[in-house]
Structures are given as C-alpha cells and as structure tokens.
Motif scaffolding. Sequence first.
Motif, PDB file in Angstrom:
ATOM      1  N   ARG A 115       0.858   1.537  -8.056  1.00 50.87           N
ATOM      2  CA  ARG A 115       1.938   0.640  -7.614  1.00 50.87           C
ATOM      3  C   ARG A 115       2.056   0.704  -6.098  1.00 50.87           C
ATOM      4  O   ARG A 115       2.165   1.784  -5.510  1.00 50.87           O
ATOM      5  CB  ARG A 115       3.263   1.043  -8.253  1.00 50.87           C
ATOM      6  CG  ARG A 115       4.277  -0.083  -8.266  1.00 50.87           C
ATOM      7  CD  ARG A 115       5.521   0.336  -8.975  1.00 50.87           C
ATOM      8  NE  ARG A 115       6.381   1.155  -8.115  1.00 50.87           N
ATOM      9  CZ  ARG A 115       7.480   1.770  -8.543  1.00 50.87           C
ATOM     10  NH1 ARG A 115       7.833   1.659  -9.811  1.00 50.87           N
ATOM     11  NH2 ARG A 115       8.215   2.491  -7.724  1.00 50.87           N
ATOM     12  N   VAL A 116       2.017  -0.461  -5.479  1.00 51.23           N
ATOM     13  CA  VAL A 116       2.141  -0.593  -4.023  1.00 51.23           C
ATOM     14  C   VAL A 116       3.543  -1.128  -3.729  1.00 51.23           C
ATOM     15  O   VAL A 116       3.864  -2.266  -4.099  1.00 51.23           O
ATOM     16  CB  VAL A 116       1.066  -1.531  -3.449  1.00 51.23           C
ATOM     17  CG1 VAL A 116       1.198  -1.623  -1.932  1.00 51.23           C
ATOM     18  CG2 VAL A 116      -0.324  -1.042  -3.836  1.00 51.23           C
ATOM     19  N   ASP A 117       4.382  -0.299  -3.087  1.00 50.72           N
ATOM     20  CA  ASP A 117       5.770  -0.670  -2.802  1.00 50.72           C
ATOM     21  C   ASP A 117       5.934  -0.937  -1.308  1.00 50.72           C
ATOM     22  O   ASP A 117       5.571  -0.099  -0.475  1.00 50.72           O
ATOM     23  CB  ASP A 117       6.731   0.464  -3.203  1.00 50.72           C
ATOM     24  CG  ASP A 117       6.684   0.734  -4.694  1.00 50.72           C
ATOM     25  OD1 ASP A 117       6.283  -0.170  -5.441  1.00 50.72           O
ATOM     26  OD2 ASP A 117       7.064   1.846  -5.097  1.00 50.72           O
ATOM     27  N   GLY A 118       6.513  -2.100  -0.973  1.00 47.08           N
ATOM     28  CA  GLY A 118       6.799  -2.438   0.415  1.00 47.08           C
ATOM     29  C   GLY A 118       8.255  -2.156   0.747  1.00 47.08           C
ATOM     30  O   GLY A 118       9.155  -2.500  -0.017  1.00 47.08           O
ATOM     31  N   HIS A 119       8.497  -1.518   1.908  1.00 45.52           N
ATOM     32  CA  HIS A 119       9.849  -1.193   2.368  1.00 45.52           C
ATOM     33  C   HIS A 119       9.971  -1.601   3.836  1.00 45.52           C
ATOM     34  O   HIS A 119       8.997  -1.526   4.596  1.00 45.52           O
ATOM     35  CB  HIS A 119      10.139   0.305   2.236  1.00 45.52           C
ATOM     36  CG  HIS A 119      10.088   0.809   0.833  1.00 45.52           C
ATOM     37  ND1 HIS A 119      11.195   0.881   0.030  1.00 45.52           N
ATOM     38  CD2 HIS A 119       9.040   1.255   0.090  1.00 45.52           C
ATOM     39  CE1 HIS A 119      10.847   1.375  -1.142  1.00 45.52           C
ATOM     40  NE2 HIS A 119       9.536   1.610  -1.139  1.00 45.52           N
ATOM     41  N   THR A 120      11.179  -2.036   4.231  1.00 46.77           N
ATOM     42  CA  THR A 120      11.466  -2.393   5.624  1.00 46.77           C
ATOM     43  C   THR A 120      12.672  -1.596   6.102  1.00 46.77           C
ATOM     44  O   THR A 120      13.316  -0.891   5.329  1.00 46.77           O
ATOM     45  CB  THR A 120      11.761  -3.892   5.761  1.00 46.77           C
ATOM     46  OG1 THR A 120      12.998  -4.177   5.080  1.00 46.77           O
ATOM     47  CG2 THR A 120      10.651  -4.747   5.166  1.00 46.77           C
ATOM     48  N   ASP A 121      12.980  -1.738   7.403  1.00 52.27           N
ATOM     49  CA  ASP A 121      14.220  -1.163   7.914  1.00 52.27           C
ATOM     50  C   ASP A 121      15.352  -2.170   7.708  1.00 52.27           C
ATOM     51  O   ASP A 121      15.159  -3.223   7.095  1.00 52.27           O
ATOM     52  CB  ASP A 121      14.073  -0.777   9.390  1.00 52.27           C
ATOM     53  CG  ASP A 121      13.623  -1.959  10.244  1.00 52.27           C
ATOM     54  OD1 ASP A 121      13.860  -3.120   9.825  1.00 52.27           O
ATOM     55  OD2 ASP A 121      13.042  -1.734  11.325  1.00 52.27           O
ATOM     56  N   ALA A 122      16.538  -1.830   8.204  1.00 50.37           N
ATOM     57  CA  ALA A 122      17.707  -2.688   7.985  1.00 50.37           C
ATOM     58  C   ALA A 122      17.884  -3.753   9.057  1.00 50.37           C
ATOM     59  O   ALA A 122      18.859  -4.505   9.018  1.00 50.37           O
ATOM     60  CB  ALA A 122      18.973  -1.825   7.922  1.00 50.37           C
ATOM     61  N   VAL A 123      16.957  -3.855  10.011  1.00 50.60           N
ATOM     62  CA  VAL A 123      17.074  -4.873  11.068  1.00 50.60           C
ATOM     63  C   VAL A 123      16.699  -6.222  10.478  1.00 50.60           C
ATOM     64  O   VAL A 123      15.590  -6.378   9.942  1.00 50.60           O
ATOM     65  CB  VAL A 123      16.166  -4.526  12.259  1.00 50.60           C
ATOM     66  CG1 VAL A 123      16.277  -5.606  13.322  1.00 50.60           C
ATOM     67  CG2 VAL A 123      16.539  -3.167  12.821  1.00 50.60           C
ATOM     68  N   PRO A 124      17.578  -7.226  10.512  1.00 46.57           N
ATOM     69  CA  PRO A 124      17.254  -8.522   9.893  1.00 46.57           C
ATOM     70  C   PRO A 124      16.197  -9.284  10.678  1.00 46.57           C
ATOM     71  O   PRO A 124      16.037  -9.098  11.886  1.00 46.57           O
ATOM     72  CB  PRO A 124      18.604  -9.258   9.899  1.00 46.57           C
ATOM     73  CG  PRO A 124      19.363  -8.637  11.020  1.00 46.57           C
ATOM     74  CD  PRO A 124      18.939  -7.211  11.085  1.00 46.57           C
TER      75      PRO A 124
END
Length: 343
Positions: A266-275
Amino acid sequence: MASSRGRRRVQEMDYWPSFVDALTTLLLVLIFLLSIFMVAQFFLSQQLSGRDSVLARLNAQISELTELLALERASSAELETTIATLQNSLGDLTADRDRLSGLLEARDGAAASAGGQLATLEGALDDERQISQRAMAQVELLNQQIAALRRQLAAANAALEASESKEQESQAKIASLGRRLNAALVQRVQELNRYRSDFFGRLREILSQRSDIRVVGDRFVFQSEVLFASGAEDINPNGRGELDKLAEAILELESQIPSEITWVLRVDGHTDAVPLSGTGRLRNNWELSAARAISVVRYLIEKGVSPKRLVAAGFGEFQPLEPGDTPDINARNRRIELKLTER
C-alpha cells in the motif's frame, strides 16, 4: 332775631330722633328677617336630613330586593335544571317500560315455542345417542392409531439420537478444522511478517545512504522532497532513481512470497497542513496526496511490478506524524509511506 335762632335750633334737633327711629326700625326688620331665614334654614335642613334617611332606607330596600331577585333567578335556574333532569329520567323510564314490555311479550312467545322445542330436543337426544355409539367406535379406532403413532415416535427418537451423535462428531470435526485454519492463518501472518521484515531489511540496505528515507513502525517512509517538487505530482529524476531501487526490491519479494499468500504493497500519500493556492489542476491537499500515491504506483507498474500487488491511497494533511506547523514539522509530515499488508 333771637326768636328766629331759637326756632332754627328747634327745627335742627327734630330730624335726629326721626333718623334714629328709622335706623332702629330698619335694624329690627333685618333681625326679624334673619330670624325667619334661620328658622327656615333649620326646617329645611331637617327636611333634607329626613329625605337622606328615606333615601338610604330606599337604597337598602333596593339592595335587598336585588338580592332576593338574584336568589329567585338562581332558584328558577335550579328548578329548570331539575325539570330537565326529571324529563330526561321520565324519558328513560318510558324507554325502559317499553323495552320491558317487549321482553315480556318475547318471553311469552318463547314459552309458547318451548313446548315444540322440547319435542324436537327429545328427537335430537335419540339422534345423539346413536351418534355417541358411532363416536365410541371411532375412539377405539383412534386409540389403535395412537398406539401406532407412539411406536413411530419411538423409532423417530432413536433416529434423532443417532443424528445428534453424528452432529456432535461433525461439530468436533468443525472445531478441529477451525483450529487448523487458525493455525494456518497464524502461520501465513507469520510468514508475511517474515517477508515484510526481509523486504524492509532489503530496502534499508538499498536506501541506507538517504537520511530522508526511514522506517516508522511497520511502514517505510519517503519524504516527499525525495520524489516530488513542492506542490507537484510528477516524480522528479532523483525520485525515479530511488523508485527503481524500490521496484527491484518488490520484484525480488514477488519471487519469494508463495502465490497463496494474498499480499499488497500500500502506497499512502500525505501532505502538510499548508493549503494549495487553488489555481492549478489540484484543488486541495486531498487531491495532491492521492495524485502523488498514484504516480508512485504507476511508476512501479512501469518497472514491472504487478498491479494487483499495489494499492494507492491519499490522506491529505489529516494523518500527521507530528503536530505543529513549523517548517521542520511540515517537512516531516510531507511523505510517501509504503506498507506491506494482506489484501
């Protein structure tokens, strides 16, 4: 001359007594009038006080008459209510009388027909006797049938006991199969964990020189900057080189894991909270994280990894590794995670 002065003096002295008499008379008249006025005032006040007394008595009498009238009206209303009740009672009594008269007439008619019914009942009694004799014969037949049913029931109970014995044996077999299945599942999970450990160990050997690629729990974590430019979804040239190493390790893993073990990476993408700015193709961090995970999956497929062994998921900014919004924390939260798991 002397006599003329004497007559003048006499004439002057004659006016004064007349004037005094006139004033006296006027004063007496005024006193008399005042007396008459006072007497009249006294009698008038007496008459007025008498009239006030009479008026008060009249008012009292009027009040008494008003109360008597109210009592009379209340009594009249009660009498009207009583009359209405009596009329209703009279109507009910009349209806009861008519009903009782009808019942009396019906009873007389029933008494008249009772004699005919008695004869009919005597005939019916004879018929019942005959029916009773036939019923006794049927009861004897039913007793025989019940005895046969009891024998059949005993045979059915014996068959049921045998069936229950077989069911207990089946339950024992099912329990044994369940234990063996659980043992097999545990063995498969252990095998998958072993292969996961081997896979992560292989990745550590391949990517050990990168400080921005690390293991967190049961996941292998790439910082987004390794694979993507800021805000981009396309893999940069350096990222392709790292993913080539990853694809090599996955292909080696595919050849080692038995085909009966259902596993996926499973490849999970995550970002920071900056819109995001919202001006590009991607409108928010959800779409950016999903697009980056899909880009990694597509590249691995191009390198020969089976599509049925890959899953892409985007989590946006809602699964951070660390809370906060400093540049260092945002950099650590921007990541691509790889997890070897069961399908």
